[in-house]
Design an enzyme around this catalytic site. Sequence first.
Site, mmCIF file in Angstrom:
data_model
loop_
_atom_site.group_PDB
_atom_site.id
_atom_site.type_symbol
_atom_site.label_atom_id
_atom_site.label_comp_id
_atom_site.label_asym_id
_atom_site.label_seq_id
_atom_site.Cartn_x
_atom_site.Cartn_y
_atom_site.Cartn_z
ATOM 1 N N CYS A 2 12.991 -17.841 -2.959
ATOM 2 C CA CYS A 2 13.726 -18.710 -3.872
ATOM 3 C C CYS A 2 12.762 -19.242 -4.932
ATOM 4 O O CYS A 2 11.596 -19.499 -4.654
ATOM 5 C CB CYS A 2 14.398 -19.903 -3.200
ATOM 6 S SG CYS A 2 15.575 -19.463 -1.938
ATOM 7 N N ARG A 27 11.418 -13.947 -6.919
ATOM 8 C CA ARG A 27 11.311 -14.684 -5.663
ATOM 9 C C ARG A 27 12.601 -14.642 -4.846
ATOM 10 O O ARG A 27 12.640 -15.101 -3.702
ATOM 11 C CB ARG A 27 10.961 -16.153 -5.945
ATOM 12 C CG ARG A 27 9.672 -16.335 -6.707
ATOM 13 C CD ARG A 27 9.428 -17.789 -7.002
ATOM 14 N NE ARG A 27 9.164 -18.523 -5.782
ATOM 15 C CZ ARG A 27 7.975 -18.673 -5.220
ATOM 16 N NH1 ARG A 27 6.925 -18.136 -5.798
ATOM 17 N NH2 ARG A 27 7.836 -19.359 -4.115
ATOM 18 N N TRP A 74 17.140 -16.532 -2.434
ATOM 19 C CA TRP A 74 17.043 -15.488 -1.424
ATOM 20 C C TRP A 74 17.613 -16.125 -0.171
ATOM 21 O O TRP A 74 17.000 -17.012 0.424
ATOM 22 C CB TRP A 74 15.583 -15.086 -1.214
ATOM 23 C CG TRP A 74 15.388 -13.878 -0.355
ATOM 24 C CD1 TRP A 74 15.381 -12.580 -0.752
ATOM 25 C CD2 TRP A 74 15.139 -13.858 1.061
ATOM 26 N NE1 TRP A 74 15.151 -11.758 0.322
ATOM 27 C CE2 TRP A 74 15.003 -12.508 1.440
ATOM 28 C CE3 TRP A 74 15.028 -14.850 2.045
ATOM 29 C CZ2 TRP A 74 14.756 -12.127 2.753
ATOM 30 C CZ3 TRP A 74 14.784 -14.460 3.352
ATOM 31 C CH2 TRP A 74 14.652 -13.106 3.692
ATOM 32 N N ASN A 100 13.444 -24.873 -2.288
ATOM 33 C CA ASN A 100 12.836 -23.619 -1.806
ATOM 34 C C ASN A 100 12.180 -23.937 -0.471
ATOM 35 O O ASN A 100 11.311 -24.802 -0.397
ATOM 36 C CB ASN A 100 11.801 -23.136 -2.831
ATOM 37 C CG ASN A 100 10.891 -22.044 -2.279
ATOM 38 O OD1 ASN A 100 9.747 -21.944 -2.662
ATOM 39 N ND2 ASN A 100 11.385 -21.231 -1.375
ATOM 40 N N GLY A 101 12.614 -23.236 0.581
ATOM 41 C CA GLY A 101 12.042 -23.484 1.907
ATOM 42 C C GLY A 101 13.130 -23.449 2.953
ATOM 43 O O GLY A 101 14.235 -22.943 2.702
ATOM 44 N N GLU A 477 0.270 2.584 2.990
ATOM 45 C CA GLU A 477 0.717 1.902 1.776
ATOM 46 C C GLU A 477 1.661 2.797 0.969
ATOM 47 O O GLU A 477 2.664 2.329 0.421
ATOM 48 C CB GLU A 477 -0.504 1.479 0.944
ATOM 49 C CG GLU A 477 -0.197 0.837 -0.389
ATOM 50 C CD GLU A 477 0.633 -0.441 -0.300
ATOM 51 O OE1 GLU A 477 0.886 -0.932 0.809
ATOM 52 O OE2 GLU A 477 1.048 -0.926 -1.368
ATOM 53 N N LYS A 481 5.426 1.677 0.023
ATOM 54 C CA LYS A 481 5.843 1.612 -1.385
ATOM 55 C C LYS A 481 7.129 2.408 -1.583
ATOM 56 O O LYS A 481 8.069 1.965 -2.213
ATOM 57 C CB LYS A 481 4.707 2.199 -2.229
ATOM 58 C CG LYS A 481 4.434 1.664 -3.560
ATOM 59 C CD LYS A 481 3.713 0.362 -3.686
ATOM 60 C CE LYS A 481 4.295 -0.781 -2.969
ATOM 61 N NZ LYS A 481 3.416 -1.864 -2.640
ATOM 62 N N GLU A 484 10.309 0.806 0.130
ATOM 63 C CA GLU A 484 10.828 -0.465 -0.391
ATOM 64 C C GLU A 484 11.513 -0.329 -1.748
ATOM 65 O O GLU A 484 12.427 -1.085 -2.047
ATOM 66 C CB GLU A 484 9.751 -1.553 -0.422
ATOM 67 C CG GLU A 484 8.662 -1.352 -1.425
ATOM 68 C CD GLU A 484 7.597 -2.432 -1.366
ATOM 69 O OE1 GLU A 484 7.930 -3.594 -1.137
ATOM 70 O OE2 GLU A 484 6.414 -2.090 -1.566
ATOM 71 N N HIS A 500 2.062 14.548 18.590
ATOM 72 C CA HIS A 500 2.420 13.741 19.770
ATOM 73 C C HIS A 500 3.855 13.210 19.684
ATOM 74 O O HIS A 500 4.198 12.270 20.388
ATOM 75 C CB HIS A 500 1.426 12.596 19.945
ATOM 76 C CG HIS A 500 0.043 13.081 20.236
ATOM 77 N ND1 HIS A 500 -0.299 13.697 21.415
ATOM 78 C CD2 HIS A 500 -1.076 13.097 19.472
ATOM 79 C CE1 HIS A 500 -1.571 14.053 21.368
ATOM 80 N NE2 HIS A 500 -2.063 13.694 20.199
ATOM 81 N N LYS A 598 9.491 -11.527 -3.477
ATOM 82 C CA LYS A 598 8.055 -11.334 -3.619
ATOM 83 C C LYS A 598 7.238 -12.266 -2.750
ATOM 84 O O LYS A 598 6.263 -11.874 -2.140
ATOM 85 C CB LYS A 598 7.653 -11.521 -5.078
ATOM 86 C CG LYS A 598 6.194 -11.222 -5.293
ATOM 87 C CD LYS A 598 5.957 -10.467 -6.546
ATOM 88 C CE LYS A 598 4.537 -9.945 -6.629
ATOM 89 N NZ LYS A 598 4.385 -8.635 -6.010
HETATM 90 C C1 F6R Z 1 4.989 -4.765 -0.682
HETATM 91 C C2 F6R Z 1 4.684 -6.167 -0.823
HETATM 92 C C3 F6R Z 1 4.689 -6.997 0.392
HETATM 93 C C4 F6R Z 1 3.565 -8.046 0.335
HETATM 94 C C5 F6R Z 1 3.671 -8.986 1.536
HETATM 95 C C6 F6R Z 1 2.570 -10.006 1.546
HETATM 96 O O1 F6R Z 1 4.951 -4.105 -1.917
HETATM 97 O O2 F6R Z 1 4.459 -6.649 -1.898
HETATM 98 O O3 F6R Z 1 4.595 -6.223 1.545
HETATM 99 O O4 F6R Z 1 2.342 -7.375 0.333
HETATM 100 O O5 F6R Z 1 4.907 -9.640 1.505
HETATM 101 O O6 F6R Z 1 2.630 -10.807 0.412
HETATM 102 P P1 F6R Z 1 1.376 -11.642 -0.072
HETATM 103 O O7 F6R Z 1 0.339 -10.660 -0.493
HETATM 104 O O8 F6R Z 1 1.873 -12.474 -1.194
HETATM 105 O O9 F6R Z 1 0.922 -12.452 1.109
#
Ligand code: F6R
Length: 603
Positions: A2, A27, A74, A100-101, A477, A481, A484, A500, A598
């Site tokens: 949020c 967010r 969110w 937010n929270g 990674e 990527k 998501e 395996h 994010k």
């Molecule tokens: C994936 C992504 C998330 C963040 C994770 C941690 O592309 O961005 O997996 O890496 O939510 O977020 P931070 O780095 O802000 O702690």
Amino acid sequence: MCGIIGYVGTQDAVPIIMDGLKKLEYRGYDSAGIAVFGRHGFDVVKRKGRLTALEERLAGEPIDGHMGIGHTRWATHGEPSDVNSHPHVGSGNRVAVVHNGIIENYKQLKERLERKGVTFVSQTDSEVIAQLAEYYYTGDLLDTVIKVANALEGSYALGIMCLDEPDTLIAIKKDSPLIIGVAGNGLFLASDVPAVLKHTNKIYYLNDREIAVLTKDQVEFFNPDKEPIQKPQETVTWSVDSAEKGGYPHFMLKEIMEQPGVLRETIQSVIHNGDNKNIIDNIDVTRFSKIVITACGSAYNAGVVARYVFEKLCRIPVEVELASEFRYKDAIIDEKTLVILISQSGETADTIAAMREAKSKGAVTLSIVNVVGSTIAKEAQHTVYTLSGPEIAVATTKAFSAQLVVLYALAIRFAAKLKKITPQTETELVSALVSLPDKAAELLIQINYIQKYASECVGYKSIFFIGRNIDYAIALEGSLKLKEISYIHSEAYAGGELKHGTIALIEENTLVVAIACCKSLYGKIQSNAEQVISRGAKVLFVGNCIDAAPGDKLSLITLPQINELFSPSLSVIVLQLFSYYVAANKGLDIDKPRNLAKSVTVE
Ligand code: F6R
């Protein structure tokens, strides 16, 4: 998750708040709302869906006012809907709140208020804040906010307005980020700096339980006992352009393309004139018997890469733990443990909890963080900043890459201090690291080929990523990527693990992306590739030690040569671009993938 924003000043609050919400949409984006102090009371407009839905509504039914609050959501408690959107207003329409929270004791508070005759309209935890504030209000909003905060359990960043105090906006936070911006045209509260950057770079970072009282030309700060406090004003160096798309169709592509510059800046900040004199010099590294790296998502994957680098160079055991697991596992750590926290936002709830757990057990904490003044940056004993600028796309790219180079620089210096590498090797490694930004720029020249290849991959139901050693770390990674942003199912495996179990999933035309930068293990990953090709799979090799010719079943993306330990920084760029173009060809909302946000400030 949020995003909240508030403005009080000389201008119409509505366009200012709407513009700020656009910068905060990363967010959370399942609904949005705005409340302004209008001519006849609060004007509140809320809409389920993206911010555009709110914009359309406002276009048809304009509101204005010199003070207001806005929210992009969110959902945690209560489905995304108009009524569950913020701002929430008390039953008497006297107090409006954005939050937010998560309020953990909202049920008890709600029941208590309901017994007193208060009627709730939403299913959210947040409405209780507005109702409680109205219930407590006896003529002083600051007193009321303090009383409300004392009753709340959980996390909150709040913007609060009261009908009886037309010039006052109050901000308070606990365990959720909140900044105050001071501009010529008024005062702001916001979840994050980009929301206000267009108006000001003069920022105050609120600490937990601090309160800011904003009027159109000044801000006063108080502690929870209502005593005035002084706070330092900081000047942020992020430019306005850094929070704009700059001609790119998506922030994600812009942020991928910014990586050579981000790598250069971050490397320069930890390595001066070829001397790797970094933060490790302030820490007695000989005292550590192990290193624990903890983080979430991509930041965790950066930690997996770092484990290979630290163990190889420093010969010290390294554990990598998901922060959400670490915080509850009663970790075996003590003052001889260095705990490295990695976080772009510096606000990830699980990583914050892991950090506090580590500190409580006496471990030394070192954070690698992008957002200046964030909770993790402030609370860790040592902090190194990644100089990525604001990262807006939900899927991280440039911040991940900056985390990697900080980790490499720390590992090199750590190894030198432990005398596990010679001064000459240190110099060689530093010079290889310094060459990385140019190699990244060189790699980006292949963008058209990657785009073309990815455009042929949109039809896959499932894509596997394999690698060995450090290539396996970056396969994790690549897979994250892809899933998501493209919503294609994907898994990453250490090449040797395929046989395996997972190989059972390989069938005609499955795509397997094989990372091949570890020269000593090239033969092994090549035989893994052959095993899957002979079962009908297609393979994309990404690497700089490939010794195979392309064919029907085999495609190649060749990377510039670089020290093997730093190769993840190049292979990841290919994997980011691959995911980006697969998602772009599917026409997806790349910067705001479904269900994600994010900054994951809730558990
Ligand atoms: C994936 C992504 C998330 C963040 C994770 C941690 O592309 O961005 O997996 O890496 O939510 O977020 P931070 O780095 O802000 O702690």
